[in-house]
Design a protein around this motif. Structure first.
Motif, PDB file in Angstrom:
ATOM      1  N   VAL A   1      -3.036  -9.541  -3.236  1.00 13.92           N
ATOM      2  CA  VAL A   1      -2.952 -10.890  -2.651  1.00 13.92           C
ATOM      3  C   VAL A   1      -3.133 -10.795  -1.131  1.00 13.92           C
ATOM      4  N   ARG A   2      -2.503  -9.802  -0.521  1.00 13.02           N
ATOM      5  CA  ARG A   2      -2.660  -9.629   0.937  1.00 13.02           C
ATOM      6  C   ARG A   2      -4.127  -9.368   1.266  1.00 13.02           C
ATOM      7  N   GLY A   3      -4.732  -8.511   0.460  1.00 12.47           N
ATOM      8  CA  GLY A   3      -6.148  -8.172   0.684  1.00 12.47           C
ATOM      9  C   GLY A   3      -7.054  -9.381   0.510  1.00 12.47           C
ATOM     10  N   GLU A   4      -6.727 -10.221  -0.472  1.00 16.52           N
ATOM     11  CA  GLU A   4      -7.592 -11.389  -0.710  1.00 16.52           C
ATOM     12  C   GLU A   4      -7.500 -12.401   0.431  1.00 16.52           C
ATOM     13  N   ILE A   5      -6.337 -12.512   1.041  1.00 11.01           N
ATOM     14  CA  ILE A   5      -6.221 -13.409   2.209  1.00 11.01           C
ATOM     15  C   ILE A   5      -7.110 -12.875   3.341  1.00 11.01           C
TER      16      ILE A   5
ATOM     17  N   GLU B   1      -9.937  -4.258   1.804  1.00 13.26           N
ATOM     18  CA  GLU B   1     -10.193  -3.243   0.772  1.00 13.26           C
ATOM     19  C   GLU B   1      -9.145  -2.128   0.823  1.00 13.26           C
ATOM     20  N   GLU B   2      -8.701  -1.792   2.021  1.00 17.17           N
ATOM     21  CA  GLU B   2      -7.704  -0.716   2.171  1.00 17.17           C
ATOM     22  C   GLU B   2      -6.313  -1.134   1.684  1.00 17.17           C
ATOM     23  N   ALA B   3      -6.046  -2.437   1.677  1.00 17.29           N
ATOM     24  CA  ALA B   3      -4.704  -2.916   1.313  1.00 17.29           C
ATOM     25  C   ALA B   3      -4.272  -2.374  -0.051  1.00 17.29           C
ATOM     26  N   VAL B   4      -5.236  -2.238  -0.981  1.00 14.00           N
ATOM     27  CA  VAL B   4      -4.878  -1.811  -2.346  1.00 14.00           C
ATOM     28  C   VAL B   4      -4.998  -0.291  -2.529  1.00 14.00           C
ATOM     29  N   ARG B   5      -5.255   0.432  -1.453  1.00 16.19           N
ATOM     30  CA  ARG B   5      -5.463   1.887  -1.586  1.00 16.19           C
ATOM     31  C   ARG B   5      -4.344   2.702  -0.939  1.00 16.19           C
ATOM     32  N   VAL B   6      -3.202   2.077  -0.712  1.00 17.08           N
ATOM     33  CA  VAL B   6      -2.074   2.827  -0.147  1.00 17.08           C
ATOM     34  C   VAL B   6      -1.399   3.560  -1.293  1.00 17.08           C
ATOM     35  N   THR B   7      -1.415   4.877  -1.236  1.00 20.77           N
ATOM     36  CA  THR B   7      -0.869   5.658  -2.346  1.00 20.77           C
ATOM     37  C   THR B   7       0.139   6.684  -1.837  1.00 20.77           C
ATOM     38  N   GLY B   8       0.812   7.335  -2.767  1.00 16.58           N
ATOM     39  CA  GLY B   8       1.766   8.368  -2.401  1.00 16.58           C
ATOM     40  C   GLY B   8       1.475   9.665  -3.150  1.00 16.58           C
ATOM     41  N   ARG B   9       2.489  10.535  -3.278  1.00 14.77           N
ATOM     42  CA  ARG B   9       2.306  11.817  -3.997  1.00 14.77           C
ATOM     43  C   ARG B   9       3.524  12.058  -4.894  1.00 14.77           C
ATOM     44  N   TYR B  10       3.289  12.794  -5.957  1.00 14.53           N
ATOM     45  CA  TYR B  10       4.376  13.180  -6.836  1.00 14.53           C
ATOM     46  C   TYR B  10       4.136  14.629  -7.221  1.00 14.53           C
ATOM     47  N   GLY B  11       5.129  15.480  -7.103  1.00 19.69           N
ATOM     48  CA  GLY B  11       4.883  16.871  -7.473  1.00 19.69           C
ATOM     49  C   GLY B  11       6.157  17.681  -7.599  1.00 19.69           C
ATOM     50  N   THR B  12       5.993  18.867  -8.167  1.00 18.40           N
ATOM     51  CA  THR B  12       7.130  19.778  -8.334  1.00 18.40           C
ATOM     52  C   THR B  12       7.363  20.524  -7.029  1.00 18.40           C
ATOM     53  N   ASN B  13       8.630  20.684  -6.648  1.00 15.56           N
ATOM     54  CA  ASN B  13       8.885  21.445  -5.422  1.00 15.56           C
ATOM     55  C   ASN B  13       8.586  22.933  -5.667  1.00 15.56           C
TER      56      ASN B  13
ATOM     57  N   ALA C   1      -2.191  -4.323   9.980  1.00 17.07           N
ATOM     58  CA  ALA C   1      -0.765  -4.658   9.887  1.00 17.07           C
ATOM     59  C   ALA C   1      -0.514  -5.503   8.640  1.00 17.07           C
ATOM     60  N   LEU C   2      -1.343  -6.536   8.444  1.00 16.17           N
ATOM     61  CA  LEU C   2      -1.143  -7.410   7.279  1.00 16.17           C
ATOM     62  C   LEU C   2      -1.422  -6.656   5.988  1.00 16.17           C
ATOM     63  N   ALA C   3      -2.458  -5.825   5.995  1.00 17.25           N
ATOM     64  CA  ALA C   3      -2.790  -5.057   4.786  1.00 17.25           C
ATOM     65  C   ALA C   3      -1.615  -4.161   4.394  1.00 17.25           C
ATOM     66  N   ALA C   4      -0.934  -3.592   5.388  1.00 22.14           N
ATOM     67  CA  ALA C   4       0.171  -2.675   5.120  1.00 22.14           C
ATOM     68  C   ALA C   4       1.442  -3.408   4.699  1.00 22.14           C
ATOM     69  N   GLY C   5       1.482  -4.732   4.922  1.00 20.97           N
ATOM     70  CA  GLY C   5       2.688  -5.489   4.547  1.00 20.97           C
ATOM     71  C   GLY C   5       3.611  -5.748   5.730  1.00 20.97           C
ATOM     72  N   CYS C   6       3.068  -5.708   6.938  1.00 22.43           N
ATOM     73  CA  CYS C   6       3.886  -5.971   8.127  1.00 22.43           C
ATOM     74  C   CYS C   6       3.616  -7.376   8.651  1.00 22.43           C
ATOM     75  N   THR C   7       4.640  -7.996   9.216  1.00 21.26           N
ATOM     76  CA  THR C   7       4.462  -9.263   9.922  1.00 21.26           C
ATOM     77  C   THR C   7       4.284  -8.958  11.413  1.00 21.26           C
TER      78      THR C   7
ATOM     79  N   GLU D   1      -5.698 -21.472   7.825  1.00 22.79           N
ATOM     80  CA  GLU D   1      -6.542 -22.187   6.856  1.00 22.79           C
ATOM     81  C   GLU D   1      -6.762 -21.396   5.566  1.00 22.79           C
ATOM     82  N   VAL D   2      -6.748 -20.062   5.663  1.00 21.92           N
ATOM     83  CA  VAL D   2      -6.984 -19.285   4.441  1.00 21.92           C
ATOM     84  C   VAL D   2      -5.683 -18.982   3.687  1.00 21.92           C
ATOM     85  N   GLY D   3      -4.594 -19.601   4.115  1.00 21.58           N
ATOM     86  CA  GLY D   3      -3.373 -19.543   3.318  1.00 21.58           C
ATOM     87  C   GLY D   3      -2.374 -18.478   3.705  1.00 21.58           C
ATOM     88  N   LEU D   4      -2.430 -17.987   4.934  1.00 20.11           N
ATOM     89  CA  LEU D   4      -1.426 -17.001   5.343  1.00 20.11           C
ATOM     90  C   LEU D   4      -0.061 -17.694   5.412  1.00 20.11           C
TER      91      LEU D   4
END
Ligand code: NAP
Length: 491
Positions: free
Chosen positions: A75-79, A125-137, A174-180, A202-205
């Motif tokens: 939704v953030r990305g679409e705005i 486009e980057e708004a939906v590509r924030v990822t993390g990691r999961y792994g064994t120590n 900032a907006l893509a990352a979820g910051c105000t 106008e675009v609904g922010l």
């Protein structure tokens, strides 16, 4: 509004602050005036925020933070994407507005709409590509989770020279990352930001996600915002001295900062360069925005065997320039932003000439209405000249000869700045050596322009901290969290 007149356009630009989704006057009724540097005339009077307005803007950003962070990335990305699309529809208005308030030729203003708009598309486009990691120590005793989270409310401060791109380059990630955010544009060119934020509305922010404070008292309004513990990030683009001051202020609350500061770009032309391409690159790197760019080539460091020929060719090109108001057809050199900028360029040229440089063309202010300076070329600039150490921020091309590669590297690195460097050579290995040897955040190798929304823009040394754009840009607005859990098979 393809054929909008200047008067019609200016009527559509808001003249108030935007706080919590409302256009409001300054609490104390204060105003500031915006001028056209080509005519000196006042083009609009707008609200000038005081301390109370800054506090209200931060309150709004803080209140909106949790719900914006919880808004799905898609939704953030679409705005942002809708903002990009609407900006394309309004490219004529944005370009004209920048030319009127800042002075750049209209063709370059269109270029800035394309460049500035691209940050909206890129970060949508980057708004939906924030990822993390999961792994064994490594010990095998647990699981490591690395996740990314919005930093929180941000304060964005932008300069006057790229009124649109400097705003979108911060607001979009900032907006893509979820910051105000609270954004404070420069007092000299605030209209483009106001017009852009109207577009975001106008675009609904949602209300409170972006708040704008225009002000003629930057320090007084900014200080309490920066000192407020609810603020989590300061992103600044501007001069190194102001950046240094803001870093000191940020130290108090250990505030996260991004700093895009000044430059003193070397433009190195080796004896094996394709001279046509080097001249082309030099004109772009020096005269874009009438030299008022942090990426503007400041020192032309040219091998002694071709320095004269290079100087002759660039002078020929410069003598063909048309100086005038940026709205007029054929103009490629507009005004400088104000009298102080003209005086600075002139003082640097006079100092260089007094120390032995040769004036090949230009070299003085243009009398009459507006703040214009002649496009200028000087050669044989000698060590110790001020022009080698200060940002010119004007249409002055200054040439210094060098004798060999080591000499070129020594001269190029002899500055406290390290934003961008330009190198022209047809020797691939030499080009690669220069990538490694030059102290710089960015390099144009056989090119005079490097800016791109998909690239990490930023400097080393006193040119700044952090990167804007590219894959890196969104991380300036994210914080990394690490979680350790026990091995789920350990019983
Ligand atoms: P500036 O004087 O440093 O101002 C930049 C911004 O900071 C403006 O909004 C200004 O507001 C504000 N400001 C000034 N003093 C402040 C304070 N005490 N507290 C809070 N805000 C304050 O720079 P400029 O003349 O606008 O821009 C030119 C400089 O920016 C050059 O050095 C250029 O190299 C650099 N720049 C760097 C980049 C980059 O990406 N590295 C890009 C563009 C420009 P006011 O307008 O009210 O003074």
């Amino acid at each position: 509004m393809t054929h909008v007149t200047e008067a019609e356009l200016l009527q559509h630009v808001p003249n108030e602050l935007f706080i919590n989704g409302e256009w409001v006057p300054a609490a104390d009724g204060a105003t500031l005036t915006v001028h056209d540097p080509a005519t000196g005339k006042v083009i609009k009077t707008i609200a000038s925020a005081g301390v109370a307005d800054g506090a209200a803007a931060l309150d709004a950003a803080v209140d909106a933070q949790a719900s914006w962070a919880a808004t799905p990335p898609r939704v953030r990305g679409e705005i942002l994407r809708r903002a990009f699309d609407l900006m394309q529809e309004r490219k004529h208005e944005f370009a004209l507005l920048m030319t009127i308030e800042m002075g750049k030729p209209l063709s370059e203003a269109y270029g800035e709409v394309a460049y500035g708009g691209e940050f909206l598309r890129w970060f949508s486009e980057e708004a939906v590509r924030v990822t993390g990691r999961y792994g064994t120590n490594p010990e095998g005793t647990g699981r490591m989770i690395v996740s990314q989270h919005p930093v929180g409310p941000c304060f964005l401060i932008t300069p006057w020279n790229f009124p649109l791109a400097m705003a979108t380059r911060k607001i979009a990630p900032a907006l893509a990352a979820g910051c105000t955010v609270v954004i404070k544009p420069a007092a000299l060119t605030p209209l483009t930001t106001l017009y852009f934020v109207k577009l975001l509305e106008e675009v609904g922010l949602p209300a409170g996600v972006v708040n704008v404070i225009t002000t003629s008292t930057s320090g007084a309004v900014s200080d309490p915002i920066i000192a407020d513990p609810r603020l989590r990030k300061l992103s600044f683009t501007g001069s190194t001295p102001v950046g240094q001051k803001l870093i000191q202020q940020s130290a108090q609350g250990v505030l996260r900062t991004s700093m895009e500061l000044g430059g003193n770009a070397p433009f190195v032309v080796f004896e094996d360069a394709d001279l046509d391409k080097a001249v082309e690159g030099a004109i772009a790197a020096k005269f874009r925005n009438v030299g008022q760019a942090c990426t503007a080539a400041n020192r032309f460091i040219v091998h002694e065997s071709i320095a004269e020929e290079f100087a002759r060719r660039v002078t020929e090109r410069v003598n063909d320039f048309t100086v005038g108001r940026g709205t007029e057809a054929g103009v490629n050199i507009g005004p400088l932003i104000n009298e102080a900028a003209v005086a600075k360029a002139d003082a640097l040229v006079q100092d260089a000439v007094d120390r032995g440089a040769t004036l090949l063309t230009g070299g003085s202010a243009i009398d009459g209405i507006g703040t214009f300076y002649q496009p200028t070329v000087i050669s044989g600039v000698t060590p110790g000249s001020n022009i080698l150490h200060e940002e010119i921020f004007g249409p002055v091309l200054a040439i210094t000869p060098f004798v060999d590669e080591d000499d070129a590297v020594r001269i190029a690195n002899d500055t406290e700045y390290g934003l961008v460097s330009y190198v022209f050579t047809q020797d691939l290995a030499r080009g690669q050596r220069m990538i490694e040897r030059l102290q710089t955040g960015m390099m144009g190798l056989n090119l005079g322009v490097v800016s791109n929304a998909a690239a990490p823009f930023g400097g080393v040394k006193q040119s700044g901290l952090g990167r804007e754009g590219g894959l890196e840009g969104i991380h300036e607005y994210l914080s990394t969290k690490y979680t350790l859990t026990p091995d789920p098979f350990a019983g």
